[in-house]
Motif scaffolding. Structure first.
Motif, PDB file in Angstrom:
ATOM      1  N   MET A 185       1.059  -1.067  -0.063  1.00 42.28           N
ATOM      2  CA  MET A 185      -0.059  -0.027   0.007  1.00 42.28           C
ATOM      3  C   MET A 185       0.900   1.084   0.068  1.00 42.28           C
ATOM      4  O   MET A 185       2.027   1.256   0.471  1.00 42.28           O
ATOM      5  CB  MET A 185      -0.809   0.011   1.155  1.00 42.28           C
ATOM      6  N   THR A 186       0.430   2.287  -0.651  1.00 44.42           N
ATOM      7  CA  THR A 186       1.078   3.497  -0.871  1.00 44.42           C
ATOM      8  C   THR A 186       1.157   4.228   0.509  1.00 44.42           C
ATOM      9  O   THR A 186       0.071   4.478   1.245  1.00 44.42           O
ATOM     10  CB  THR A 186       0.632   4.317  -1.749  1.00 44.42           C
ATOM     11  N   SER A 187       2.336   4.780   0.808  1.00 46.03           N
ATOM     12  CA  SER A 187       2.379   5.804   2.293  1.00 46.03           C
ATOM     13  C   SER A 187       1.815   6.805   1.775  1.00 46.03           C
ATOM     14  O   SER A 187       2.067   7.316   0.811  1.00 46.03           O
ATOM     15  CB  SER A 187       3.820   5.596   2.605  1.00 46.03           C
ATOM     16  N   ARG A 188       1.243   7.593   2.880  1.00 50.58           N
ATOM     17  CA  ARG A 188       0.450   8.662   2.674  1.00 50.58           C
ATOM     18  C   ARG A 188       0.578   9.507   3.677  1.00 50.58           C
ATOM     19  O   ARG A 188       0.810   9.079   5.063  1.00 50.58           O
ATOM     20  CB  ARG A 188      -1.125   8.673   2.394  1.00 50.58           C
ATOM     21  N   THR A 189       0.825  10.881   3.644  1.00 51.54           N
ATOM     22  CA  THR A 189       0.718  11.974   4.899  1.00 51.54           C
ATOM     23  C   THR A 189      -0.352  12.942   4.586  1.00 51.54           C
ATOM     24  O   THR A 189      -0.706  13.321   3.439  1.00 51.54           O
ATOM     25  CB  THR A 189       2.055  12.560   4.828  1.00 51.54           C
ATOM     26  N   SER A 190      -0.919  13.439   5.764  1.00 55.53           N
ATOM     27  CA  SER A 190      -2.010  14.526   5.563  1.00 55.53           C
ATOM     28  C   SER A 190      -1.459  15.753   6.228  1.00 55.53           C
ATOM     29  O   SER A 190      -1.084  15.633   7.413  1.00 55.53           O
ATOM     30  CB  SER A 190      -3.252  14.089   6.293  1.00 55.53           C
ATOM     31  N   SER A 191      -1.460  16.947   5.474  1.00 60.34           N
ATOM     32  CA  SER A 191      -0.665  18.098   6.011  1.00 60.34           C
ATOM     33  C   SER A 191      -1.584  18.640   7.348  1.00 60.34           C
ATOM     34  O   SER A 191      -0.788  19.144   8.268  1.00 60.34           O
ATOM     35  CB  SER A 191      -0.833  19.091   4.893  1.00 60.34           C
ATOM     36  N   PRO A 192      -2.699  18.463   7.503  1.00 64.12           N
ATOM     37  CA  PRO A 192      -3.220  19.010   9.017  1.00 64.12           C
ATOM     38  C   PRO A 192      -2.995  18.129  10.078  1.00 64.12           C
ATOM     39  O   PRO A 192      -3.146  18.538  11.167  1.00 64.12           O
ATOM     40  CB  PRO A 192      -4.751  18.947   8.581  1.00 64.12           C
ATOM     41  N   GLY A 193      -2.326  16.908   9.742  1.00 64.92           N
ATOM     42  CA  GLY A 193      -2.183  16.087  10.945  1.00 64.92           C
ATOM     43  C   GLY A 193      -3.287  15.138  11.101  1.00 64.92           C
ATOM     44  O   GLY A 193      -3.172  14.401  11.954  1.00 64.92           O
ATOM     45  N   TRP A 194      -4.207  15.155  10.371  1.00 61.09           N
ATOM     46  CA  TRP A 194      -5.440  14.085  10.376  1.00 61.09           C
ATOM     47  C   TRP A 194      -5.827  13.611   8.968  1.00 61.09           C
ATOM     48  O   TRP A 194      -5.611  14.589   8.149  1.00 61.09           O
ATOM     49  CB  TRP A 194      -6.660  14.795  11.234  1.00 61.09           C
ATOM     50  N   ALA A 195      -6.583  12.446   8.944  1.00 59.69           N
ATOM     51  CA  ALA A 195      -7.077  12.048   7.656  1.00 59.69           C
ATOM     52  C   ALA A 195      -8.415  12.049   7.622  1.00 59.69           C
ATOM     53  O   ALA A 195      -8.855  12.052   6.528  1.00 59.69           O
ATOM     54  CB  ALA A 195      -6.529  10.535   7.410  1.00 59.69           C
ATOM     55  N   LEU A 196      -9.068  12.141   8.729  1.00 60.34           N
ATOM     56  CA  LEU A 196     -10.626  12.050   8.719  1.00 60.34           C
ATOM     57  C   LEU A 196     -10.911  12.743  10.026  1.00 60.34           C
ATOM     58  O   LEU A 196     -10.371  12.308  11.094  1.00 60.34           O
ATOM     59  CB  LEU A 196     -11.306  10.749   8.583  1.00 60.34           C
ATOM     60  N   ARG A 197     -11.981  13.883  10.067  1.00 62.09           N
ATOM     61  CA  ARG A 197     -12.488  14.618  11.224  1.00 62.09           C
ATOM     62  C   ARG A 197     -13.828  14.503  11.205  1.00 62.09           C
ATOM     63  O   ARG A 197     -14.532  14.918  10.114  1.00 62.09           O
ATOM     64  CB  ARG A 197     -11.686  15.825  11.288  1.00 62.09           C
ATOM     65  N   ALA A 198     -14.498  14.394  12.488  1.00 58.00           N
ATOM     66  CA  ALA A 198     -15.823  14.390  12.624  1.00 58.00           C
ATOM     67  C   ALA A 198     -16.024  15.757  13.693  1.00 58.00           C
ATOM     68  O   ALA A 198     -15.085  15.691  14.460  1.00 58.00           O
ATOM     69  CB  ALA A 198     -16.555  13.343  13.143  1.00 58.00           C
ATOM     70  N   THR A 199     -16.939  16.630  13.340  1.00 57.64           N
ATOM     71  CA  THR A 199     -17.210  17.887  14.053  1.00 57.64           C
ATOM     72  C   THR A 199     -18.422  17.789  14.723  1.00 57.64           C
ATOM     73  O   THR A 199     -19.362  17.859  13.883  1.00 57.64           O
ATOM     74  CB  THR A 199     -16.646  19.013  13.303  1.00 57.64           C
ATOM     75  N   GLU A 200     -18.611  17.623  15.797  1.00 60.80           N
ATOM     76  CA  GLU A 200     -19.994  17.710  16.608  1.00 60.80           C
ATOM     77  C   GLU A 200     -21.100  16.767  15.823  1.00 60.80           C
ATOM     78  O   GLU A 200     -22.227  17.282  15.652  1.00 60.80           O
ATOM     79  CB  GLU A 200     -20.668  19.136  16.661  1.00 60.80           C
ATOM     80  N   LEU A 201     -20.733  15.477  15.532  1.00 58.28           N
ATOM     81  CA  LEU A 201     -21.537  14.598  14.848  1.00 58.28           C
ATOM     82  C   LEU A 201     -22.516  14.173  15.513  1.00 58.28           C
ATOM     83  O   LEU A 201     -22.561  13.514  16.786  1.00 58.28           O
ATOM     84  CB  LEU A 201     -20.701  13.545  14.195  1.00 58.28           C
ATOM     85  N   SER A 202     -23.957  14.241  15.126  1.00 54.91           N
ATOM     86  CA  SER A 202     -25.180  13.451  15.818  1.00 54.91           C
ATOM     87  C   SER A 202     -25.801  12.630  14.923  1.00 54.91           C
ATOM     88  O   SER A 202     -26.086  13.011  13.490  1.00 54.91           O
ATOM     89  CB  SER A 202     -25.956  14.759  16.224  1.00 54.91           C
ATOM     90  N   VAL A 203     -26.567  11.734  15.455  1.00 63.92           N
ATOM     91  CA  VAL A 203     -27.264  10.779  14.743  1.00 63.92           C
ATOM     92  C   VAL A 203     -28.581  10.485  15.478  1.00 63.92           C
ATOM     93  O   VAL A 203     -28.498  10.275  16.556  1.00 63.92           O
ATOM     94  CB  VAL A 203     -26.529   9.557  14.379  1.00 63.92           C
ATOM     95  N   SER A 204     -29.704  10.510  14.891  1.00 61.29           N
ATOM     96  CA  SER A 204     -30.832  10.404  15.370  1.00 61.29           C
ATOM     97  C   SER A 204     -31.660   9.416  14.874  1.00 61.29           C
ATOM     98  O   SER A 204     -31.767   9.509  13.546  1.00 61.29           O
ATOM     99  CB  SER A 204     -31.954  11.641  15.846  1.00 61.29           C
ATOM    100  N   PHE A 205     -32.300   8.468  15.305  1.00 69.29           N
ATOM    101  CA  PHE A 205     -33.230   7.626  14.617  1.00 69.29           C
ATOM    102  C   PHE A 205     -34.619   7.873  15.117  1.00 69.29           C
ATOM    103  O   PHE A 205     -34.965   7.636  16.253  1.00 69.29           O
ATOM    104  CB  PHE A 205     -33.191   6.102  14.748  1.00 69.29           C
ATOM    105  N   GLY A 206     -35.533   8.825  14.252  1.00 71.43           N
ATOM    106  CA  GLY A 206     -36.785   9.073  14.626  1.00 71.43           C
ATOM    107  C   GLY A 206     -36.606  10.267  15.799  1.00 71.43           C
ATOM    108  O   GLY A 206     -35.755  11.144  15.416  1.00 71.43           O
TER     109      GLY A 206
END
Length: 277
Positions: free
Chosen positions: A1-22
């Motif tokens: 697999m190819t080595s990767r870097t992400s300039s902000p220091g993160w690759a995926l970010r969630a901010t105040e994520l909410s999920v409701s079912f009904g």
């Protein structure tokens, strides 16, 4: 697999994520960041929202609030399904067992998002599939029909399919479930190898606290849809917090010689302590 870097220091970010079912809130204001070269484990009792959080990161459930970002994409909802699959891989907990196809076929499914043009050309596909089969120890079973595999072999075949997708972010929902001890260790070792040697950002939901302590650089503890602890394993796995979250006395100890973290529950009935799940 190819080595990767992400300039902000993160690759995926969630901010105040909410999920409701009904009217039921399942995930409440969850903020987290997955980093390249690090394994982040989500733990908590059944119904705590850990798997729903992972599925929301993958757009498998619709968020009722907050956002999910990549370093160059403010909101992943702007990506097409194909573009999204080129960036993020999910190995879900529930998967079918197709009949009449081989291990190599199922691993090849992971290349779907990379195929383009007439006849679905994928110049790097063969190498990616071969690499995934080797990493998961399935070279000798590449032509075996799926229905002939053991549970552990089938789990590794699906894991290989996720590896063949070759993304910077790999999300896994309880990948060690229903596996015997040997295959559990192999899956955990694969996660660490992808993180350490290929710079992949790994986010994994784990049921076993001992596994989380052993494999993760960072642990998020969820309770009733909220992240109630976030830190290095020994910091996040606070015995008082875990006892409250799980509703049972939990003991946490670090081996001073090896640094290994041992997590155990104290049962009410007489008997020896058992490893915490």
């Amino acid at each position: 697999m190819t080595s990767r870097t992400s300039s902000p220091g993160w690759a995926l970010r969630a901010t105040e994520l909410s999920v409701s079912f009904g009217r039921t809130a399942v995930v409440r204001d969850a903020s987290l960041a997955l980093e390249p070269g690090r394994v982040t484990a989500l733990v908590g009792p059944n119904g705590s929202g850990k798997s729903t959080t992972l599925r929301a990161l993958c757009r498998l459930v619709r968020a009722s609030g907050g956002s999910v970002s990549l370093p160059d994409v403010e909101d992943t909802r702007a990506l097409s399904p194909r573009e999204f699959a080129q960036r993020i891989t999910l190995l879900a907990q529930q998967r079918p067992t197709p009949v009449g196809i081989t291990v190599s076929d199922i691993v090849g499914f992971g290349r779907h998002a990379h195929r383009s043009g007439w006849r679905g050309r994928d110049p790097e596909g063969a190498a990616a599939i071969a690499r995934a089969l080797t990493l998961t120890g399935l070279d000798d079973l590449r032509d075996a029909p799926l229905e002939t595999l053991s549970g552990g072999q089938l789990q590794r075949a699906w894991f290989a399919s996720a590896l063949a997708q070759d993304t910077a972010v790999l999300l896994l929902d309880e990948p060690t479930n229903h596996l015997d001890l040997r295959y559990q260790v192999e899956i955990l070792d694969l996660m660490r190898e992808l993180s350490d040697e290929h710079d992949v950002a790994v986010g994994v939901v784990l049921h076993d606290l001992g596994h989380a302590a052993d494999v993760a650089d960072r642990i998020l503890v969820l309770s009733e849809g909220r992240i109630v602890a976030d830190g290095a394993p020994l910091e996040a796995l606070d015995p008082a917090l875990l006892s409250d979250v799980y509703g049972i006395p939990v003991q946490v100890a670090e081996d001073p010689r090896t640094g290994a973290i041992d997590v155990r529950v104290r049962r009410a009935r007489r008997g020896r302590p058992s490893a915490a799940a």
